[in-house]
Design an enzyme around this catalytic site. Structure first.
Site: not given
Ligand code: NAD
Ligand code: DAU
Length: 341
Positions: A64, A130-131, A154, A158, A211
């Protein structure tokens, strides 16, 4: 940054972006060692790292980020030169169902890591999102100076982590860089996020839950382009600065879902409109000109190509997501989608 890098601690490296980033670092920086610290929550998956099992430059540690003793031990034993913090609870819908763990991991966990970075005096890259900027109207883009107006637990967690990281720079002089990227897509993304969820559902002939009106806009970037951005921020980012990453691929969700259905040769009849996400951000769009200018970074993956490759990956790696979607995932799915009907 003056200190040469030989060993990097990546947190969250068994997750989607973390795993892709670890692979990129091992490929692009052949003299670096990567310590990969991950708690293996529901989103962490060692199956995503099997190809790295015998790589002597990659060491996986289950743990962790909030465990100060463990983090201190890893930094001192491996002589870590920099920390890339990706560990987080990352899914907006889960933060609506249960915000507590988001504060624990994203805020308190990050603060523990920052303390250890400070103790060891190592560069810290906080991978933010960017959120933090909240929702845009129909025009304009987020710059690094846009107001911070997060909508969900969330994104609020962040934002807190992002600001605490910057406070460590101003108060303690810690070498901190913050990145804020838009929506990622690509291989190994957990099938709770829009693109992998829709692909997996379509491959199983299940309904695709859109959604609200499906007109919310996201700015999609391939995960490899984000990973290249994080590496550039680590090596070229100025201490105390924030860098946006985005790929100028703004599309409404419905457009994305329809493109995926075309790539999978399935019809629009699979689409099902469901109750909207509470506090749903309407539009994200990123101005990444600062990263382009100061980090000499630019996205490389054209969206159509990246999306089609991603669909192929999910087609070819059915076992990976089928295993992930069994067990506890089903409880989450029932909880999140059962109430939307
Ligand atoms: P993800 O949920 O796929 O992965 C998160 C990882 O963190 C997992 O492997 C989980 O086991 C680990 N984790 C969670 N809690 C933990 C803890 N307490 N200690 C150690 N490990 C832990 O997420 P992702 O989509 O790969 O995102 C990674 C990072 O990038 C996040 O910080 C997220 O906010 C950021 N981010 C994501 C996106 C996106 O579009 N997915 C965009 C911009 C920024
Ligand atoms: O912008 C960066 C963020 O993008 C990251 O920080 C987050 O970790 C990542 O999860 C993502 O957030 P979003 O909420 O934008 O992603 P998500 O894939 O959950 O949803 C994308 C869009 O699709 C959003 O407008 C919600 C919509 N959606 C999502 C799901 C899961 C649907 O319409 N139906 C769905 O079932």
């Amino acid at each position: 940054m003056s200190r040469p890098i030989r060993c990097v601690l990546v947190t969250g490296g068994a997750g989607f972006i973390g795993g892709n980033l670890v692979r990129l670092l091992l490929r692009e920086r052949p003299d670096w060692t990567i310590i990969n610290l991950d708690k293996l929550t529901y989103a962490g998956n060692l199956e995503s790292l099997v190809d790295l099992k015998d790589n002597p430059r990659h060491q996986f540690v289950r743990g962790d980020i909030a465990n100060a003793e463990l983090v201190e031990h890893l930094i001192s034993t491996h002589k870590v030169d920099a920390i890339l913090n990706l560990a987080a609870e990352s899914h907006v819908d889960r933060s609506i169902l249960g915000p507590g763990i988001f504060v624990e991991t994203n805020v308190a966990g990050t603060q523990v890591l920052l303390d250890e970075a400070r103790r060891a005096n190592v560069r810290f890259v906080q991978v933010s999102t960017d959120e933090v900027y909240g929702s845009l109207g129909p025009t304009g883009k987020f710059t690094e100076l846009s107001p911070l107006e997060p909508s969900s637990p969330y994104s609020a967690s962040k934002t807190a982590a992002d600001l605490i990281a910057l406070s460590y720079r101003r108060t303690f002089g810690l070498d901190v860089v913050v990145t804020r990227c838009s929506n990622n897509y690509g291989p190994y993304q957990f099938p709770e996020k829009l693109i992998p969820l829709m692909i997996a559902n379509a491959l199983e002939s299940k309904k695709l839950p859109v959604y609200g009106d499906g007109q919310q806009i996201r700015d999609w970037i391939h995960v490899d382009d984000h990973a290249r951005g994080i590496l550039a921020a680590l090596e070229k980012g100025k201490s105390g600065e924030v860098y946006n990453f985005g790929s100028e691929n703004e599309h409404p969700n419905l457009f994305i879902v329809r493109e995926l259905l075309k790539l999978l040769s399935r019809g629009d009849d699979l689409i099902e409109y469901v109750k909207d996400r509470p506090g749903h951000d309407r539009r994200y769009a990123i101005d990444a000109s600062k990263a382009r200018r100061e980090l000499e970074w630019a996205p490389q993956v054209p969206f159509a190509q990246g999306l089609s490759r991603t669909v192929d990956w999910y087609r070819e790696n059915r076992g990976w997501w089928e295993r992930v979607r069994s067990g506890v995932y089903r409880n989450y799915y029932a909880q999140n989608y059962g109430a939307r009907g």
